[in-house]
Design a protein around this motif. Structure first.
Motif, PDB file in Angstrom:
ATOM      1  N   PRO A 186       0.833  -1.203   0.000  1.00 43.83           N
ATOM      2  CA  PRO A 186       0.000   0.000   0.000  1.00 43.83           C
ATOM      3  C   PRO A 186       0.865   1.249   0.000  1.00 43.83           C
ATOM      4  N   CYS A 187       0.517   2.211  -0.846  1.00 43.76           N
ATOM      5  CA  CYS A 187       1.289   3.444  -0.958  1.00 43.76           C
ATOM      6  C   CYS A 187       0.384   4.655  -0.767  1.00 43.76           C
ATOM      7  N   GLU A 188       1.001   5.781  -0.443  1.00 42.83           N
ATOM      8  CA  GLU A 188       0.267   7.032  -0.221  1.00 42.83           C
ATOM      9  C   GLU A 188       1.094   8.192  -0.743  1.00 42.83           C
ATOM     10  N   LYS A 189       0.439   9.353  -0.872  1.00 37.13           N
ATOM     11  CA  LYS A 189       1.160  10.563  -1.264  1.00 37.13           C
ATOM     12  C   LYS A 189       1.816  11.162  -0.037  1.00 37.13           C
ATOM     13  N   GLY A 190       3.097  11.498  -0.159  1.00 39.99           N
ATOM     14  CA  GLY A 190       3.805  12.154   0.928  1.00 39.99           C
ATOM     15  C   GLY A 190       3.602  13.654   0.873  1.00 39.99           C
ATOM     16  N   GLY A 191       4.173  14.356   1.834  1.00 34.80           N
ATOM     17  CA  GLY A 191       4.056  15.805   1.878  1.00 34.80           C
ATOM     18  C   GLY A 191       4.648  16.476   0.659  1.00 34.80           C
ATOM     19  N   ASP A 192       5.578  15.798   0.003  1.00 34.05           N
ATOM     20  CA  ASP A 192       6.191  16.345  -1.202  1.00 34.05           C
ATOM     21  C   ASP A 192       5.392  16.014  -2.457  1.00 34.05           C
ATOM     22  N   GLY A 193       4.256  15.337  -2.266  1.00 30.11           N
ATOM     23  CA  GLY A 193       3.415  15.003  -3.402  1.00 30.11           C
ATOM     24  C   GLY A 193       3.826  13.750  -4.134  1.00 30.11           C
ATOM     25  N   LEU A 194       4.861  13.067  -3.643  1.00 28.67           N
ATOM     26  CA  LEU A 194       5.343  11.844  -4.281  1.00 28.67           C
ATOM     27  C   LEU A 194       4.802  10.617  -3.565  1.00 28.67           C
ATOM     28  N   LEU A 195       4.739   9.521  -4.288  1.00 23.41           N
ATOM     29  CA  LEU A 195       4.274   8.280  -3.692  1.00 23.41           C
ATOM     30  C   LEU A 195       5.350   7.666  -2.810  1.00 23.41           C
ATOM     31  N   ARG A 196       4.906   7.016  -1.746  1.00 21.35           N
ATOM     32  CA  ARG A 196       5.819   6.306  -0.866  1.00 21.35           C
ATOM     33  C   ARG A 196       5.043   5.168  -0.201  1.00 21.35           C
ATOM     34  N   PRO A 197       5.728   4.119   0.201  1.00 18.74           N
ATOM     35  CA  PRO A 197       5.042   3.019   0.887  1.00 18.74           C
ATOM     36  C   PRO A 197       4.405   3.513   2.179  1.00 18.74           C
ATOM     37  N   ARG A 198       3.197   3.032   2.470  1.00 18.01           N
ATOM     38  CA  ARG A 198       2.499   3.406   3.684  1.00 18.01           C
ATOM     39  C   ARG A 198       2.648   2.296   4.715  1.00 18.01           C
ATOM     40  N   LEU A 199       3.067   2.678   5.922  1.00 12.92           N
ATOM     41  CA  LEU A 199       3.185   1.707   7.005  1.00 12.92           C
ATOM     42  C   LEU A 199       1.793   1.466   7.573  1.00 12.92           C
ATOM     43  N   VAL A 200       1.437   0.222   7.705  1.00 10.68           N
ATOM     44  CA  VAL A 200       0.083  -0.140   8.130  1.00 10.68           C
ATOM     45  C   VAL A 200      -0.197   0.331   9.540  1.00 10.68           C
ATOM     46  N   GLU A 201       0.754   0.187  10.442  1.00  7.08           N
ATOM     47  CA  GLU A 201       0.586   0.606  11.823  1.00  7.08           C
ATOM     48  C   GLU A 201       1.725   1.540  12.200  1.00  7.08           C
ATOM     49  N   GLU A 202       1.419   2.498  13.047  1.00  5.04           N
ATOM     50  CA  GLU A 202       2.422   3.473  13.460  1.00  5.04           C
ATOM     51  C   GLU A 202       3.599   2.753  14.114  1.00  5.04           C
ATOM     52  N   GLY A 203       4.769   3.089  13.693  1.00  2.44           N
ATOM     53  CA  GLY A 203       5.966   2.481  14.260  1.00  2.44           C
ATOM     54  C   GLY A 203       6.371   1.197  13.576  1.00  2.44           C
ATOM     55  N   GLU A 204       5.556   0.706  12.640  1.00  2.00           N
ATOM     56  CA  GLU A 204       5.895  -0.541  11.956  1.00  2.00           C
ATOM     57  C   GLU A 204       7.055  -0.300  10.994  1.00  2.00           C
ATOM     58  N   LYS A 205       7.963  -1.239  10.947  1.00  2.00           N
ATOM     59  CA  LYS A 205       9.089  -1.129  10.042  1.00  2.00           C
ATOM     60  C   LYS A 205       8.701  -1.725   8.693  1.00  2.00           C
ATOM     61  N   GLY A 206       9.180  -1.118   7.677  1.00  5.72           N
ATOM     62  CA  GLY A 206       8.864  -1.625   6.347  1.00  5.72           C
ATOM     63  C   GLY A 206       9.905  -1.187   5.344  1.00  5.72           C
ATOM     64  N   PRO A 221      -5.906  11.220 -14.923  1.00  7.41           N
ATOM     65  CA  PRO A 221      -4.462  10.950 -14.952  1.00  7.41           C
ATOM     66  C   PRO A 221      -3.759  11.585 -13.762  1.00  7.41           C
ATOM     67  N   GLN A 222      -2.815  10.870 -13.192  1.00  9.58           N
ATOM     68  CA  GLN A 222      -2.135  11.327 -11.990  1.00  9.58           C
ATOM     69  C   GLN A 222      -0.750  11.894 -12.288  1.00  9.58           C
ATOM     70  N   ALA A 223      -0.408  12.951 -11.576  1.00 12.75           N
ATOM     71  CA  ALA A 223       0.949  13.490 -11.676  1.00 12.75           C
ATOM     72  C   ALA A 223       1.920  12.535 -10.995  1.00 12.75           C
ATOM     73  N   VAL A 224       1.439  11.889  -9.922  1.00 15.79           N
ATOM     74  CA  VAL A 224       2.283  10.924  -9.221  1.00 15.79           C
ATOM     75  C   VAL A 224       2.088   9.555  -9.857  1.00 15.79           C
ATOM     76  N   ARG A 225       3.214   8.916 -10.118  1.00 16.29           N
ATOM     77  CA  ARG A 225       3.150   7.612 -10.780  1.00 16.29           C
ATOM     78  C   ARG A 225       4.303   6.750 -10.290  1.00 16.29           C
ATOM     79  N   PHE A 226       4.154   5.460 -10.491  1.00 18.94           N
ATOM     80  CA  PHE A 226       5.286   4.546 -10.312  1.00 18.94           C
ATOM     81  C   PHE A 226       6.103   4.593 -11.595  1.00 18.94           C
ATOM     82  N   PRO A 227       7.370   4.205 -11.541  1.00 13.85           N
ATOM     83  CA  PRO A 227       8.139   4.152 -12.789  1.00 13.85           C
ATOM     84  C   PRO A 227       7.430   3.346 -13.875  1.00 13.85           C
ATOM     85  N   VAL A 228       6.801   2.246 -13.470  1.00 10.22           N
ATOM     86  CA  VAL A 228       5.954   1.456 -14.376  1.00 10.22           C
ATOM     87  C   VAL A 228       4.567   1.398 -13.747  1.00 10.22           C
ATOM     88  N   THR A 229       3.605   2.076 -14.351  1.00 10.54           N
ATOM     89  CA  THR A 229       2.276   2.215 -13.750  1.00 10.54           C
ATOM     90  C   THR A 229       1.219   1.453 -14.530  1.00 10.54           C
TER      91      THR A 229
END
Length: 370
Positions: A186-206, A221-229
C-alpha cells in the motif's frame, strides 16, 4: 449474457443438450449441432467458421464440444482484444476434461470452466499462470470491481513481477476494503506530493523503497506515478440520455463527446446509460451504448418522478413523456442515487446528464488473490 454450445458428433449432441439445459438455469443458452446429428431444440449448422463468426460477436460464452484444434481454428480469424473477446471453453464429448481456452480472466473463462466442470463432472483445465501459482491477478481484480485497464500490456508487467516474487505498489484514490494480497504494497502521497510506501501501523518497520511497478486507481491521470504504472479507471459514471425519435448513434456519440470534453471527463468511466422506458428501443441510443460497451437501463415515468433532488424542470417534457426531466433523473436513478456531476446539456434534440457514484474497491479473494 448469451451462451452458445457447439458440437460435431452424435455423442456430442447429447452432451450439448444436457449441458444447455443446465446452463439455462443461469443464462440464455442455445445449442448448435452439426446438421447430421442435430436433436430436437438444437440449431443445425453445416459450416463452423461462419457460425463462429456470428456467435463471436453476439455471445459472452462459447463452448465447443469436440477437439481443441477445431475450436482454435474456428475462433482464430475473429480474435480481437482481451477485453472484447468472449470466454471460450472446449470440452470433450465424454466430459472428461473442460479447458479454459480464451478470455480466462476478463471474459470469465476460468470461472465458467470451473462452473461447467461442477455441472458435468469434468476435470477443469486452467493454464493461467496467476491461477496456477495462487498469485493476485490484476485483470480479474479490475473485472470484479468494474475498473477499466488503461494499458492492457501492463497486466503482464504486474503479473510477471508478482510471479517472480517482486513487490508491486498499490495506490487508490477510492476507498478500498479487504485484505491486500501478498506482495502488494500500500502506498500514499507524501508531503512532497510523491508516492511512498504506507506503514500499516504506526511504528511498523517496512521497506522504504518505492516499488518500481505499481497499480494506481484513479479517475483522472495522476501526476504521481510509479516508474511502471498500471492505471485502473473506475467506471463510476451513469449517463442519463434523452433524444427526439430517430436521432442516430453518430449524432448521439458526437454530442456525448462534446459534453465530456466540456467537463473534462473520460468516456472510459461510463458504467451505463439510462433513460425513460419509452426509449428502450430507440435505435440511436442502443447503437451508442453498444459502441461504448455499456448497458442501457430504462425506467418508467413514475420511477423517474420519484427520484429525490432538484432537477431542471420542463413543462413540455412532462406533457410529452409524463415527467419533467428525463436525463438528470435517469442519471441519478441509474447510478443508485449518485451525485449529479453534469447537469442537463441539450443540443439538436438530444439531452445528456451524468451522475457519479463513488464505488468502494474490494479485494474479494484471499491474500494470494484467488
Amino acid at each position: 449474457m448469451k451462451a452458445a454450445i457447439i458440437s460435431f458428433t452424435a455423442r456430442g449432441a447429447l452432451k450439448n443438450r444436457e449441458l444447455a439445459a443446465l446452463l439455462r438455469k443461469k443464462l440464455s443458452c442455445t445449442g448448435y449441432s452439426f446438421y447430421k446429428y442435430a436433436l430436437e431444440g438444437q440449431t443445425a449448422f453445416r459450416e463452423v467458421r461462419s457460425l463462429t463468426e456470428t456467435l463471436f460477436s453476439s455471445c459472452g460464452l462459447l463452448i465447443f464440444i469436440g477437439a481443441a484444434g477445431i475450436a482454435v481454428r474456428a475462433i482464430a480469424p475473429f480474435l480481437k482484444e482481451k477485453d472484447r473477446d468472449p470466454a471460450v471453453l472446449v470440452m470433450d464429448e465424454h466430459a472428461v476434461h473442460v479447458v479454459s481456452l480464451l478470455s480466462g480472466h476478463l471474459g470469465g473463462g476460468n470461472d465458467w470452466c470451473r462452473q461447467v466442470a461442477l455441472l458435468t463432472g469434468a476435470e477443469p483445465v486452467i493454464t493461467t499462470a496467476t491461477d496456477l501459482n495462487g498469485v493476485f491477478a490484476v485483470d480479474l481484480f479490475a473485472r470484479d470491481n468494474g475498473l477499466f485497464i488503461e494499458k492492457r500490456e501492463r497486466i503482464k508487467e504486474v503479473s510477471g513481477r508478482l510471479l517472480h516474487g517482486e513487490k508491486v505498489g498499490f495506490y487508490s484514490e477510492l476507498p478500498w476494503e479487504g485484505e491486500l494480497p501478498e506482495l502488494l504494497v500500500p502506498c500514499e502521497k507524501g508531503g512532497d506530493g510523491l508516492l511512498r510506501p504506507r506503514l500499516v501501523e504506526e511504528g511498523e518497520k517496512g521497506d522504504s523503497g518505492l516499488p518500481e511497478c505499481g497499480i494506481i486507481i484513479a479517475a483522472q491521470p495522476q501526476a504521481v506515478r510509479f516508474p511502471v504504472t498500471c492505471r485502473l479507471i473506475p467506471k463510476d459514471l451513469t449517463v442519463g440520455i434523452g433524444c427526439r425519435k430517430g436521432r442516430s448513434g453518430a449524432e448521439l456519440s458526437e454530442f456525448l463527446q462534446t459534453v465530456f470534453q466540456k467537463f473534462d471527463l473520460d468516456k472510459r468511466r461510463i458504467a451505463r446509460f439510462a433513460s425513460i422506458s419509452l426509449k428502450e428501443k430507440e435505435a440511436g441510443i442502443l447503437e451508442l451504448a453498444f459502441a461504448e460497451r455499456a448497458p442501457f437501463l430504462t425506467f418508467t415515468a413514475q420511477e423517474l418522478e420519484a427520484v429525490p433532488g432538484k432537477f431542471e424542470a420542463s413543462g413540455f417534457v412532462r406533457k410529452t413523456v409524463g415527467v419533467d426531466n428525463v436525463c438528470e433523473r435517469a442519471a441519478v436513478l441509474g447510478s443508485g442515487g449518485g451525485r449529479l456531476l453534469v447537469p442537463r446539456q441539450a443540443a439538436g434534440g438530444i439531452t445528456i446528464a451524468a451522475a457519479q457514484r463513488m464505488p468502494v474497491i474490494r479485494f474479494y479473494r484471499n491474500d494470494k488473490g484467488n
